[in-house]
Design an enzyme around this catalytic site. Sequence first.
Site, PDB file in Angstrom:
ATOM      1  N   LEU A   1       0.939  -1.293  -0.141  1.00  0.00           N
ATOM      2  CA  LEU A   1      -0.020   0.076   0.138  1.00  0.00           C
ATOM      3  C   LEU A   1       0.661   1.274   0.135  1.00  0.00           C
ATOM      4  CD1 LEU A   1      -2.913   1.634   0.493  1.00  0.00           C
ATOM      5  CD2 LEU A   1      -2.350   1.108   2.792  1.00  0.00           C
ATOM      6  N   GLU A   2       1.838   1.121   0.700  1.00  0.00           N
ATOM      7  CA  GLU A   2       2.789   2.532   0.850  1.00  0.00           C
ATOM      8  C   GLU A   2       3.564   2.572  -0.427  1.00  0.00           C
ATOM      9  OE1 GLU A   2       3.775   1.737   5.616  1.00  0.00           O
ATOM     10  OE2 GLU A   2       5.184   1.009   4.032  1.00  0.00           O
ATOM     11  N   LEU A   3       3.899   1.498  -0.894  1.00  0.00           N
ATOM     12  CA  LEU A   3       4.677   1.530  -2.424  1.00  0.00           C
ATOM     13  C   LEU A   3       3.829   2.198  -3.517  1.00  0.00           C
ATOM     14  CD1 LEU A   3       7.117   1.017  -4.383  1.00  0.00           C
ATOM     15  CD2 LEU A   3       6.288  -1.378  -4.747  1.00  0.00           C
TER      16      LEU A   3
END
Length: 570
Positions: free
Chosen positions: A481-483
């Site tokens: 999700l962060e990527l």
Amino acid sequence: MGLPWCLMSLFFCGILQSHASERCDDWGLDTMRQIQVFEDEPARIKCPLFEHFLKYNYSTAHSSGLTLIWYWTRQDRDLEEPINFRLPENRISKEKDVLWFRPTLLNDTGNYTCMLRNTTYCSKVAFPLEVVQKDSCFNSPMRLPVHRLYIEQGIHNITCPNVDGYFPSSVKPSVTWYKGCTEIVNFHNVQPKGMNLSFFIPLVSNNGNYTCVVTYLENGRLFHLTRTMTVKVVGSPKDAVPPHIYSPNDRVVYEKEPGEELVIPCKVYFSFIMDSHNEIWWTIDGKKPDDVPVDITIIESVSYSSTEDETRTQILSIKKVTPEDLKRNYVCHARNAEGEAEQAAKVKQKVIPPRYTVELACGFGATVFLVVVLIVVYHVYWLEMVLFYRAHFGTDETILDGKEYDIYVSYARNAEEEEFVLLTLRGVLENEFGYKLCIFDRDSFPGGIVTDETLSFIQKSRRLLVVLSPNYVLQGTQALLELKAGLENMASRGNINVILVQYKAVKDLKVKELKRAKSVLTVIKWKGEKSKYPQGRFWKQLQVAMPVKKSPRWSSSDKQGLSYSSLKNV
């Protein structure tokens, strides 16, 4: 008939021998009077004595009691023989001072002598007669007379030559004109008119050999006279000019070192002028080349244009020139009927520039060495050079950009990766380099929505640092999700940069976002123990990827000690 002819020959030989001891003015063999006639055509030959050697004519000589005697020497023979005037149909006859052949045969070739004499006087001259064959195109070894016509200038006429006296004026012969092998009929600017051939505004295309064939009837026998001449279209008198010297000229300078060969061409253009004597010559210091103590060679050549304009060249050469020769005055002269011209050649000694071979070689070698050293230094220390530039001349990216964090760290949530992030990365980046890191598990508040807080933290950060490992690519993790959020933010707004740090090798990339990121971004690899030293390549690469930020928090010695001691315990 054979016996009388033999008796006459013996009688003639007796006469010649009886007078052999007497004085006779012998003009020898006049080769300039060589007569050429075609085989099987009539020939009419006058005794040259009355035309060139004596002051009186045949009638005067005959009335004075002088007798004209003819005899000949066959080709390749030395014996003088009387001419047989009793051949069938009077093939050979004499009429006053004219010897007639009706017609000639090939074996008539030889030297013919006419002798004028009486008991007290004798004079004779010999001349060659050559009977030649002709082919269907009137080609033969005969020397052809040349008629020159001025180009594009009025009407010119040429007349069939050497036919006078062959037939009386009451006889009207037929005349056919040819150019080469082609009969002249309906030519563009050439028109035959009996014995004359008219050229209307002559052109260069009219150059060539022209033949007139005269046919006439005499005593019931048909005879042909073939006369060939060369026509050359030449330059008009209105175009006649004094000589023009092409070379030497003021634009060319002949620079030579002593010992070299000096070659100077004297090249001159002469327009065609009828009967003009064209000449060129060199003078050296005002003297003829033969009067100068220099070993000089002069070679002359001549070429002609289609209208017989002439280009004459004299090449002056000195094999090994001396300093004295290079100071002489070389002048090319030219003259024709219109005037004279002269042009001096510019000759001087070549100035030899100083040779800096050693200096140039050393300078070139030093330059190459310096370039190689700079390339090696840049290849080895380019990271240090970039960091030095950023530290002294870089612009602080954190000023007024509205960001709270320098770096958001994205990693797989397991013990090994957490230890690497919290102890190693955080310890150096925050404590050593003074960057402010955002680590979700450390900086987030309990009870918040993970997705919203993740996106908020990423938007507040200047860089997204992704720690790659096999656990990172597992589907459904917060790390992915962060990527995705970071890549989308970088692509759409451009206000965050993504940094890829490979903690462990990832063999099979099934996440398309990660595949795309690795294909366009540089991956900084962690190499375990080799990368722990704070001055190593890993940390320099990572620092280059970080935002430029002024941080005077630590001195260099403190930084080095803290980093090394903190990493030693990891």
